[in-house]
Design a protein around this motif. Structure first.
Motif, PDB file in Angstrom:
ATOM      1  N   LYS A  13       0.832  -1.206   0.000  1.00 16.29           N
ATOM      2  CA  LYS A  13       0.000   0.000   0.000  1.00 16.29           C
ATOM      3  C   LYS A  13       0.864   1.252   0.000  1.00 16.29           C
ATOM      4  O   LYS A  13       0.620   2.195  -0.753  1.00 16.29           O
ATOM      5  N   GLY A  14       1.908   1.253   0.832  1.00 15.67           N
ATOM      6  CA  GLY A  14       2.814   2.400   0.894  1.00 15.67           C
ATOM      7  C   GLY A  14       3.513   2.648  -0.430  1.00 15.67           C
ATOM      8  O   GLY A  14       3.622   3.789  -0.893  1.00 15.67           O
ATOM      9  N   GLU A  15       3.977   1.575  -1.082  1.00 20.17           N
ATOM     10  CA  GLU A  15       4.658   1.708  -2.372  1.00 20.17           C
ATOM     11  C   GLU A  15       3.702   2.221  -3.449  1.00 20.17           C
ATOM     12  O   GLU A  15       4.072   3.056  -4.271  1.00 20.17           O
ATOM     13  N   LEU A  16       2.468   1.714  -3.434  1.00 20.12           N
ATOM     14  CA  LEU A  16       1.484   2.163  -4.418  1.00 20.12           C
ATOM     15  C   LEU A  16       1.117   3.631  -4.227  1.00 20.12           C
ATOM     16  O   LEU A  16       0.932   4.364  -5.194  1.00 20.12           O
ATOM     17  N   GLU A  17       1.014   4.065  -2.983  1.00 25.59           N
ATOM     18  CA  GLU A  17       0.684   5.470  -2.706  1.00 25.59           C
ATOM     19  C   GLU A  17       1.777   6.405  -3.217  1.00 25.59           C
ATOM     20  O   GLU A  17       1.495   7.491  -3.708  1.00 25.59           O
ATOM     21  N   LYS A  18       3.032   5.964  -3.105  1.00 23.47           N
ATOM     22  CA  LYS A  18       4.159   6.789  -3.551  1.00 23.47           C
ATOM     23  C   LYS A  18       4.333   6.803  -5.064  1.00 23.47           C
ATOM     24  O   LYS A  18       4.741   7.808  -5.635  1.00 23.47           O
ATOM     25  N   SER A  19       4.026   5.683  -5.716  1.00 25.10           N
ATOM     26  CA  SER A  19       4.395   5.535  -7.123  1.00 25.10           C
ATOM     27  C   SER A  19       3.300   5.907  -8.124  1.00 25.10           C
ATOM     28  O   SER A  19       3.592   6.045  -9.304  1.00 25.10           O
ATOM     29  N   ASN A  20       2.081   6.048  -7.699  1.00 26.75           N
ATOM     30  CA  ASN A  20       0.991   6.305  -8.645  1.00 26.75           C
ATOM     31  C   ASN A  20       0.110   7.443  -8.169  1.00 26.75           C
ATOM     32  O   ASN A  20       0.070   7.759  -6.994  1.00 26.75           O
ATOM     33  N   THR A  21      -0.624   8.011  -9.112  1.00 27.67           N
ATOM     34  CA  THR A  21      -1.709   8.919  -8.766  1.00 27.67           C
ATOM     35  C   THR A  21      -2.996   8.125  -8.977  1.00 27.67           C
ATOM     36  O   THR A  21      -3.075   7.287  -9.881  1.00 27.67           O
ATOM     37  N   TRP A  22      -3.971   8.377  -8.161  1.00 23.42           N
ATOM     38  CA  TRP A  22      -5.189   7.559  -8.171  1.00 23.42           C
ATOM     39  C   TRP A  22      -6.392   8.343  -8.596  1.00 23.42           C
ATOM     40  O   TRP A  22      -6.475   9.506  -8.276  1.00 23.42           O
ATOM     41  N   PRO A  23      -7.321   7.724  -9.335  1.00 20.40           N
ATOM     42  CA  PRO A  23      -7.363   6.333  -9.801  1.00 20.40           C
ATOM     43  C   PRO A  23      -6.285   6.055 -10.852  1.00 20.40           C
ATOM     44  O   PRO A  23      -5.814   6.967 -11.524  1.00 20.40           O
ATOM     45  N   SER A  24      -5.929   4.757 -10.983  1.00 19.94           N
ATOM     46  CA  SER A  24      -4.867   4.355 -11.886  1.00 19.94           C
ATOM     47  C   SER A  24      -5.101   2.930 -12.385  1.00 19.94           C
ATOM     48  O   SER A  24      -5.769   2.139 -11.718  1.00 19.94           O
ATOM     49  N   ILE A  25      -4.535   2.622 -13.557  1.00 19.52           N
ATOM     50  CA  ILE A  25      -4.599   1.260 -14.083  1.00 19.52           C
ATOM     51  C   ILE A  25      -3.598   0.413 -13.295  1.00 19.52           C
ATOM     52  O   ILE A  25      -2.459   0.816 -13.068  1.00 19.52           O
ATOM     53  N   TYR A  26      -4.041  -0.778 -12.887  1.00 16.08           N
ATOM     54  CA  TYR A  26      -3.179  -1.696 -12.138  1.00 16.08           C
ATOM     55  C   TYR A  26      -3.229  -3.065 -12.804  1.00 16.08           C
ATOM     56  O   TYR A  26      -4.291  -3.494 -13.261  1.00 16.08           O
ATOM     57  N   LEU A  27      -2.089  -3.728 -12.857  1.00 15.73           N
ATOM     58  CA  LEU A  27      -2.008  -5.069 -13.438  1.00 15.73           C
ATOM     59  C   LEU A  27      -1.942  -6.096 -12.315  1.00 15.73           C
ATOM     60  O   LEU A  27      -0.975  -6.150 -11.562  1.00 15.73           O
ATOM     61  N   PHE A  28      -2.996  -6.885 -12.204  1.00 17.83           N
ATOM     62  CA  PHE A  28      -3.015  -8.015 -11.280  1.00 17.83           C
ATOM     63  C   PHE A  28      -2.535  -9.235 -12.046  1.00 17.83           C
ATOM     64  O   PHE A  28      -2.915  -9.436 -13.203  1.00 17.83           O
ATOM     65  N   LYS A  29      -1.704 -10.065 -11.414  1.00 16.59           N
ATOM     66  CA  LYS A  29      -1.268 -11.317 -12.024  1.00 16.59           C
ATOM     67  C   LYS A  29      -1.458 -12.441 -11.012  1.00 16.59           C
ATOM     68  O   LYS A  29      -1.032 -12.323  -9.869  1.00 16.59           O
ATOM     69  N   PHE A  30      -2.105 -13.497 -11.481  1.00 19.10           N
ATOM     70  CA  PHE A  30      -2.372 -14.648 -10.630  1.00 19.10           C
ATOM     71  C   PHE A  30      -2.024 -15.924 -11.395  1.00 19.10           C
ATOM     72  O   PHE A  30      -2.067 -15.953 -12.626  1.00 19.10           O
TER      73      PHE A  30
END
Length: 94
Positions: A13-30
């Motif tokens: 969560k901390g890394e995402l808050e620093k690296s992106n502006t929100w809303p933003s496209i995110y890539l989930f991989k499973f």
């Protein structure tokens, strides 16, 4: 949720808050065992979000990679989605 998982999500969560502006496209991989029902469960978790979903079966056919590009509102929404899909048996989040 165990302490190690909690710490991982806090760090993410901390890394995402620093690296992106929100809303933003995110890539989930499973990665899930190749089972149509399990793949469908992953896809349904992102239903109605306008997600672009791509599946690729492994060479042996035992596993399927599921990649999902989707616009997320916040880092917390991403964490919530990871927690939601973690209930699918055999799923691995990358």
């Amino acid at each position: 949720m165990d302490k190690k998982t909690e710490e991982f999500f806090d760090r993410l969560k901390g890394e995402l808050e620093k690296s992106n502006t929100w809303p933003s496209i995110y890539l989930f991989k499973f990665i899930v065992p190749t089972d149509n029902e399990k793949i469908k469960q992953v896809e349904q978790a992102f239903n109605c979000l306008g997600a672009v979903i791509k599946t690729t079966q492994s060479k042996t056919g035992k596993f399927t990679s599921v990649s999902i590009d989707v616009q997320m509102e916040s880092p917390q929404a991403i964490i919530d989605k990871y927690i939601e899909v973690s209930t699918i048996e055999g799923i691995i989040s990358l």
